[in-house]
Structures are given as C-alpha cells and as structure tokens.
Design a protein around this motif. Structure first.
Motif, PDB file in Angstrom:
ATOM      1  N   ASP A  28       0.822  -1.212   0.000  1.00  0.00           N
ATOM      2  CA  ASP A  28       0.000   0.000   0.000  1.00  0.00           C
ATOM      3  C   ASP A  28       0.856   1.263   0.000  1.00  0.00           C
ATOM      4  O   ASP A  28       0.337   2.376   0.160  1.00  0.00           O
ATOM      5  CB  ASP A  28      -0.969   0.004   1.187  1.00  0.00           C
ATOM      6  N   THR A  52      -8.972  -8.296   7.074  1.00  0.00           N
ATOM      7  CA  THR A  52      -9.130  -7.623   8.362  1.00  0.00           C
ATOM      8  C   THR A  52      -8.929  -6.124   8.167  1.00  0.00           C
ATOM      9  O   THR A  52      -7.863  -5.701   7.724  1.00  0.00           O
ATOM     10  CB  THR A  52      -8.110  -8.144   9.388  1.00  0.00           C
ATOM     11  N   PRO A  53      -9.919  -5.312   8.454  1.00  0.00           N
ATOM     12  CA  PRO A  53      -9.761  -3.862   8.279  1.00  0.00           C
ATOM     13  C   PRO A  53      -8.790  -3.296   9.301  1.00  0.00           C
ATOM     14  O   PRO A  53      -8.404  -3.952  10.263  1.00  0.00           O
ATOM     15  CB  PRO A  53     -11.183  -3.340   8.514  1.00  0.00           C
ATOM     16  N   THR A  54      -8.378  -2.057   9.075  1.00  0.00           N
ATOM     17  CA  THR A  54      -7.500  -1.394  10.036  1.00  0.00           C
ATOM     18  C   THR A  54      -8.286  -1.014  11.283  1.00  0.00           C
ATOM     19  O   THR A  54      -9.516  -0.997  11.292  1.00  0.00           O
ATOM     20  CB  THR A  54      -6.881  -0.132   9.413  1.00  0.00           C
ATOM     21  N   THR A  75      -0.159  -0.050  16.329  1.00  0.00           N
ATOM     22  CA  THR A  75       0.070  -0.015  14.875  1.00  0.00           C
ATOM     23  C   THR A  75      -1.231  -0.089  14.064  1.00  0.00           C
ATOM     24  O   THR A  75      -1.238  -0.610  12.940  1.00  0.00           O
ATOM     25  CB  THR A  75       1.007  -1.162  14.458  1.00  0.00           C
ATOM     26  N   ASP A  76      -2.311   0.391  14.618  1.00  0.00           N
ATOM     27  CA  ASP A  76      -3.583   0.524  13.886  1.00  0.00           C
ATOM     28  C   ASP A  76      -4.105  -0.800  13.322  1.00  0.00           C
ATOM     29  O   ASP A  76      -4.628  -0.850  12.207  1.00  0.00           O
ATOM     30  CB  ASP A  76      -3.449   1.537  12.734  1.00  0.00           C
ATOM     31  N   ASP A  77      -3.971  -1.870  14.073  1.00  0.00           N
ATOM     32  CA  ASP A  77      -4.489  -3.159  13.618  1.00  0.00           C
ATOM     33  C   ASP A  77      -5.122  -3.902  14.796  1.00  0.00           C
ATOM     34  O   ASP A  77      -5.004  -3.488  15.949  1.00  0.00           O
ATOM     35  CB  ASP A  77      -3.388  -4.004  12.970  1.00  0.00           C
ATOM     36  N   TYR A  78      -5.792  -4.999  14.480  1.00  0.00           N
ATOM     37  CA  TYR A  78      -6.491  -5.757  15.507  1.00  0.00           C
ATOM     38  C   TYR A  78      -5.524  -6.381  16.509  1.00  0.00           C
ATOM     39  O   TYR A  78      -5.861  -6.540  17.685  1.00  0.00           O
ATOM     40  CB  TYR A  78      -7.368  -6.839  14.861  1.00  0.00           C
ATOM     41  N   THR A 101      -6.851  -8.914   1.757  1.00  0.00           N
ATOM     42  CA  THR A 101      -6.890  -8.350   3.103  1.00  0.00           C
ATOM     43  C   THR A 101      -8.277  -8.557   3.675  1.00  0.00           C
ATOM     44  O   THR A 101      -9.251  -7.973   3.200  1.00  0.00           O
ATOM     45  CB  THR A 101      -6.544  -6.844   3.082  1.00  0.00           C
ATOM     46  N   ASN A 112       0.606  -9.252   7.210  1.00  0.00           N
ATOM     47  CA  ASN A 112       0.262  -8.763   5.881  1.00  0.00           C
ATOM     48  C   ASN A 112      -0.085  -9.924   4.949  1.00  0.00           C
ATOM     49  O   ASN A 112       0.549 -10.980   4.997  1.00  0.00           O
ATOM     50  CB  ASN A 112       1.439  -7.969   5.313  1.00  0.00           C
ATOM     51  N   GLU A 148       6.342  -1.807  13.941  1.00  0.00           N
ATOM     52  CA  GLU A 148       5.720  -1.723  12.609  1.00  0.00           C
ATOM     53  C   GLU A 148       6.120  -2.907  11.732  1.00  0.00           C
ATOM     54  O   GLU A 148       5.306  -3.448  10.976  1.00  0.00           O
ATOM     55  CB  GLU A 148       6.120  -0.412  11.939  1.00  0.00           C
ATOM     56  N   PRO A 156      -7.722   2.098  13.709  1.00  0.00           N
ATOM     57  CA  PRO A 156      -7.052   3.294  14.239  1.00  0.00           C
ATOM     58  C   PRO A 156      -7.202   3.387  15.755  1.00  0.00           C
ATOM     59  O   PRO A 156      -8.128   2.830  16.337  1.00  0.00           O
ATOM     60  CB  PRO A 156      -7.773   4.438  13.522  1.00  0.00           C
TER      61      PRO A 156
END
Length: 659
Positions: free
Chosen positions: A191, A313-315, A378-381, A311, A207, A200, A317
């Motif tokens: 992305d 799984t959504p991000t 890191t904005d993920d689950y 992908t 990913n 990170e 925030p």
C-alpha cells in the motif's frame, strides 16, 4: 490531558507527572534522601531484636516497611518508565543507574528484617503467622518462610545486591540499551507505506502479501544476526550468574528457583510441558492445513499470515480501538469500562510508536498510584488485543490497590495472567458480535485467537525448552552462540515436524531465529513457560460447578486431544462451521465469582493465597466464599453473562495434574 475521549485521535504518550515532574524535581531528590534516612533509622531501632517483637509491634513494623517500599516504588518506576519509552534517552539511563545504586543501599539497610524473621524457631514464627493482628500479612509471612532454606548471611546478601549493579542486572540493561540503538532496514508494503521500527515491522507479519512478510522478517533478523555473538555472550553471562546464585542458595536449579518465586509447583510445570510436547502434531497439522489453503509452504515468517491473499481484516485506528475496547468491557460491567477509560483520559498509556522505544508491551503497577501501560500501537487488531491484554493487568491492579496493602499487591504470574486473558476474551466476544454476517472478518478474528493460543502453547513452550537447555548447559560450563543456535534449530525442527521444510525458517541455518531468542532470553527468569499454566486455571472454573457450567464444541476432530487423524471431510468443511474453532465457557449465574477470583477482592491479604491458586487440581468448591464487590461497583447496573469463547488451549489435558 484530554478532557474527552473524542480528543484522543493518535496513540498517546504517557504523563508521569503524578510521580515526579522531571529529574530535577526537588520532590524526587527529597524523597530519595528521606528514604535513606528512614531506612537507617528503622535498621538502628529494630536490628537484633526482631525475635522479641510481639504481634502488635510486628504489625507496626510491617506497615513501616510497606510505606518505605511504596515510596521506593515511585522512585524506581519514574526513570525506568522514561527509559522504556525511549531507550536512547541518556539522561534516563544515567538516572536509572543512580536510582538503582541508591535503592540498593536502602534495601541493604532493610534486608536484616526478613533474615531475622527466617531465623526464628518454627514455633515462634507460627505464632506470628497465626496472630489475629497479622492475618492480613499471613501470605507475606508464608513467602518469607519458604525462602528460609535459601537465605544467606546478611553480609553476603548485601554483597549480592551490590554486585547486581555491575553484574546480572547490568548485562540485562546492556542488552536493552544496545537493542534500542539499532536501526532496521525499511520495508515498504504494497500500500506504499514504509516502516522501519520493530513494532511496525512485526505488524507486517500479518500482511497478506508473502513478499512483504518476508522483507519484514528479514529486516529484523538481519540486525539480530549482526549481534549474534554479543547477545549469546550476554545470555551466557546471565545464566552463569544464575548458576552461581543457585550454588550459594542451595537451589537445585534455576527452574526450581523461579517456580518458587512464581508459586507454581514443579509437577504442574512438568505436566504442562509434557502435555504440549506430546501434541506438537496439532501445531504441525494446523499449519499444513493453512499451507494447503494458501497454496504454499508455511515458513516462520508466515505464522500469522492471513488465510486469504486478500486483506480480510480492516485497520483499527487508535481512536476507534479505544472506543471498541471500552464497549467490549462495558458489556461485562459499566464501572469496569469507566475505570479503563480513566487510563486514556489521564494519559496512563504510552502507545506512540517511536525509534528507541522498548519492544513488546507491559503494565507497570505502582502501588499507591496506578498502573502505566506501554505498547507501540500499529492501527491493527493485533495491537487492539495487546491493549486489551495490558488493560486487563491495569484493571486487576486497580482493584488490588483498593483492597490490598503493598506486601499483598503483587500476585504470582499464574493469577496475574487471568485478568489480562479475560479482557482479551471480552474483546473477542464483542468483535465477533459486531462482525456477525461478515464471514471474512469472523474467520480472521477466530484464526487470530486460535493461532495466538497455538503459538502460546507450542512455540512458547519450545522457547521454554531452549531456556531449560541453556540453564542445564550453564550448570556444567559456558556456552556460545553456536550452542544456542544449534539447540534452537533442533527444538524448532521438533516443533514443526519433519520434513523440516514444512515450517522452514527463512535462514535455514537457524541462526536468525536463534539470535532473536537469545536477545529475548537475556533475563533468563524461566517465566514464559509459567504463562502456560493459565489453561489449567481456566479448567478449575469448570470444576467449580456451583458457579459455572461449561459447554464444549468440537475442534476439527481432536476435541479430546486424541491422536486420531482428522477426517477428510473435517478439513473441507472447516469454515462452514467456524464455531468449531472455539470453545465456549458460559457463566451459569453471573460474574460475581469472577470479581472474586480474577480481581482478588475476597479478603484483604490473600493475594496469591486463594484456594484456587494453590491447588491446580480438581477439588470441592468451598461451601462459602465471602464475595466482596469493589468499592465502585454498582449492584444496580446490569451484568450481562456473555458466552466467553475459548480456543483449543482449553482442551489441553490438565484436568488431573499431579498433586
């Protein structure tokens, strides 16, 4: 400090001013000087006469020691928290050294007290333990007594404390400082986002693109490989120091010493290690199935790869993560969620991702204050679950702080990990409810939980086997990087099964993995395998049949951990009924018992001393338990008995561990 949660949009930095303003704060300097004076006065007044102290005066002594220890906790936490958030902060590093030296002097003035207690006759010590005035300190006194066979003379104990400043603790600190100075080759994901921090890069292991996962894995491992010999040397030095201490204190092994500290019996530990070791085939079977779904061999870098190339799984925030977590906790109890909200509003959380920040996550409890949570969000689950986990610790300590004094405020790891895991399950339940109808997200959430438990049980126990091998080797002589690398390669091959390529490491020599493990093992405290005890504790919930009822769902065709292979139909229909991946633990009545067991609020002074923690085997539930609700608990608010989904970790055959 934000007035509302809506003002928090980006990961926060914590506010430590409720401890001290800065290193020049005159309160910090005066506290340090006052503590030294008070410790010297306590020593002058009581040294040599502990055996003659009656229970009422003993109560006063313990309370004085608790006050001193609490203030020491403030001074110790402040520079260490700053250093953890930025290991490149030279001022913080220098102040950590200064504080450690001062605290060692204070502790050396006070350690006579425990030694004189241990020197009491069994009859005199029993009188103190059973004195009505000291009932809230019964567990603390029991802990002192269990170290009686391992106590040294006062001058040797003082020497060991001082030697730690430039010995074992110094080497552990060296690893932290050195690691904080490392930079990693940047990796750009599909992305277009380029990252170069440990947190990170670790997030990129989730990913969907194989090349991105590979690059992220190699970025970290390449740096670790450069310092293979250094970290192995540190590991050897620390292990040798443990060996010397074992000889001095007459500990049979480092394992026995750490199990004593964590209040876990060796038979329980051995049963767990054997249980996991006997069922590595489950780990292998799962990842063969995953590799088949992805159409490629699973490597170490692919352990957390999504089951789909897309992908799924959504991000998440940070702002939405906070909101989601609080809503999940609110389903358990509104007051519980409001107390969690306080962590964000008062900036007790440091979630900002920065260079030099300590890796991983932790909850640092300061008795008399509150807990401080650290992670790199890191904005993920995955980050959200980490936040939920650490918040569980923080909330556990919040209720401990309401009910317990300092000496009873540090539960052993076995009980401490329940609250954090409990929080993760609350979050999982909420997310699955919100994802109802979204098959891709549901699948992603369930596999995340499943793989987390697979790695906890099997990969983490493999790391524990490496640590045992390291200490066994240290007992007979020193070792180098080659020994650690070879041991890890053999253990990892055993975990992944043959052929080895079915779970192949990117670096086929095993060095990259071994360096990483060497780095993480610098503390060598034999603690990670203790985390494996939590399935046994969860099973005790099912034994308490007056409070709980458990319903089990089949996972694949190995619900009883039988060794029969799965049927072909099982593999084909696995996602048609995703609930087969989880086990539900239903609360039959309500969560009042959970308040008692998880949040340690039954009786003041019982931290780690509840019947549950000491007897990890089937036994009758006490006929009555005095359940005390926390002070802020409002009985008028509803408590929803949610079904808690458990993963295959609960299927581990621990129902009848040795006594």
């Amino acid at each position: 400090m934000p007035a509302t949660l809506q003002q928090i949009q980006e990961p926060q930095e914590w506010d430590l001013t409720d401890l001290y303003k800065n290193f020049s704060d005159p309160v910090l300097q005066s506290d340090l000087a006052r503590l030294q004076e008070q410790a010297e006065a306590f020593r002058k007044h009581y040294r040599g006469r502990v055996s003659a102290i009656a229970p009422p005066e003993m109560l006063s002594c313990l309370q004085q020691l608790e006050t001193l220890s609490e203030r020491i906790g403030y001074i110790y936490a402040f520079p260490n928290l700053i250093f953890s958030a930025d290991t490149q902060n030279s001022e913080a590093k220098q102040y950590v050294d200064k504080v450690m030296e001062a605290i060692t002097g204070i502790q050396n003035n006070l350690l006579f007290f425990d030694l004189e207690l241990q020197a009491l006759s069994l009859e005199t010590f029993a009188l103190l333990q059973n004195a009505p005035e000291l009932q809230s300190y019964r567990h603390y006194l029991s802990n002192i007594a269990k170290y009686r066979p391992h106590a040294l003379s006062e001058d040797i104990e003082q020497t060991r404390n001082q030697a730690n400043l430039t010995g074992r603790e110094a080497f552990i600190q060296l690893r932290a400082v050195h690691l904080g100075e490392q930079t990693y080759p940047p990796v750009t994901s599909t992305d277009g986002i380029t990252v170069d921090t440990d947190a990170e890069l670790s997030a990129l292991l989730f990913n969907p693109e194989r090349a991105t996962r590979t690059a992220a894995y190699q970025s970290v491992r390449s740096v670790m490989q450069q310092h293979n010999s250094l970290y192995a040397y540190i590991l050897n030095t620390v292990a040798q120091d443990h060996k010397l201490e074992n000889l001095q204190r007459n500990h049979p092994s480092t394992l026995q010493k750490q199990l004593l500290a964590d209040e876990v019996s060796e038979p329980v530990f051995r049963a767990i290690m054997k249980g996991t070791g006997d069922r590595f085939d489950l780990y292998q079977r799962y990842y063969r199935m995953k590799g088949k779904a992805l159409g490629e061999k699973i490597r170490t870098a692919d352990t957390y790869a999504p089951w789909s190339r897309k992908t799924d799984t959504p991000t998440m925030p940070y702002a939405r993560g906070i909101e989601t977590l609080l809503k999940a906790l609110e389903q358990f109890d509104v007051n519980y969620a409001r107390r969690a909200e306080e962590f964000f509003l008062k900036s007790w959380v440091d979630a900002k991702n920065r260079h030099g920040k300590r890796g991983g996550a932790f909850c640092w409890y300061v008795h008399g204050k509150h807990s401080y949570l650290l992670q790199s969000y890191t904005d993920d689950y995955n980050s959200l679950f980490t936040l939920a986990h650490e918040m569980g610790h923080g909330l556990h300590f919040a209720w401990i702080g309401d009910r317990q004094t300092y000496f009873n405020s540090n539960p052993p790891m076995v009980s401490a990990e329940i609250a954090s895991t409990f929080n993760e399950l609350l979050l999982l339940d909420y997310l699955l409810q919100q994802a109802e109808g979204d098959k891709a997200l549901t699948k992603s959430l369930i596999t995340r939980q499943l793989e987390d438990q697979l790695n906890l049980l099997f990969r983490q126990s493999t790391i524990s086997r490496l640590e045992l091998a390291v200490h066994d080797r240290a007992a007979v002589g020193s070792f180098d990087a080659e020994f650690v690398n070879t041991q890890w390669l053999e253990l990892y091959q055993n975990l992944c099964g043959m052929p080895w390529r079915s779970c192949q490491s990117i670096n086929t020599t095993g060095h990259a993995s071994a360096i990483f493990i060497s780095n993480r093992f610098t503390a060598t405290n034999i603690r990670r395998q203790i985390l494996l005890v939590w399935p046994a504790i969860r099973n005790t919930w099912t034994w308490a049949k007056t409070s709980f009822r458990a319903t089990w769902n089949c996972f694949l065709s190995v619900a009883a951990w039988t060794k029969s292979p799965p049927s072909k139909n099982t593999s084909a229909s696995i996602w048609k009924t995703p609930i087969r991946f989880v086990v539900r633990l239903r609360m039959w009545r309500n969560y009042s018992i959970v308040w008692s067991l998880v949040f340690n609020i039954t009786t003041p002074g019982t931290t780690g001393n509840c019947w549950l923690w000491h007897r990890l085997r089937p036994q009758p539930m006490p006929k009555s338990i005095a359940i005390q609700t926390p002070q802020s608990f409002n009985p008028l608010l509803p408590i929803n008995p949610l079904p808690q989904r458990m993963t295959i970790a609960l299927l581990l055959n621990l129902q009848h561990p040795p006594p």
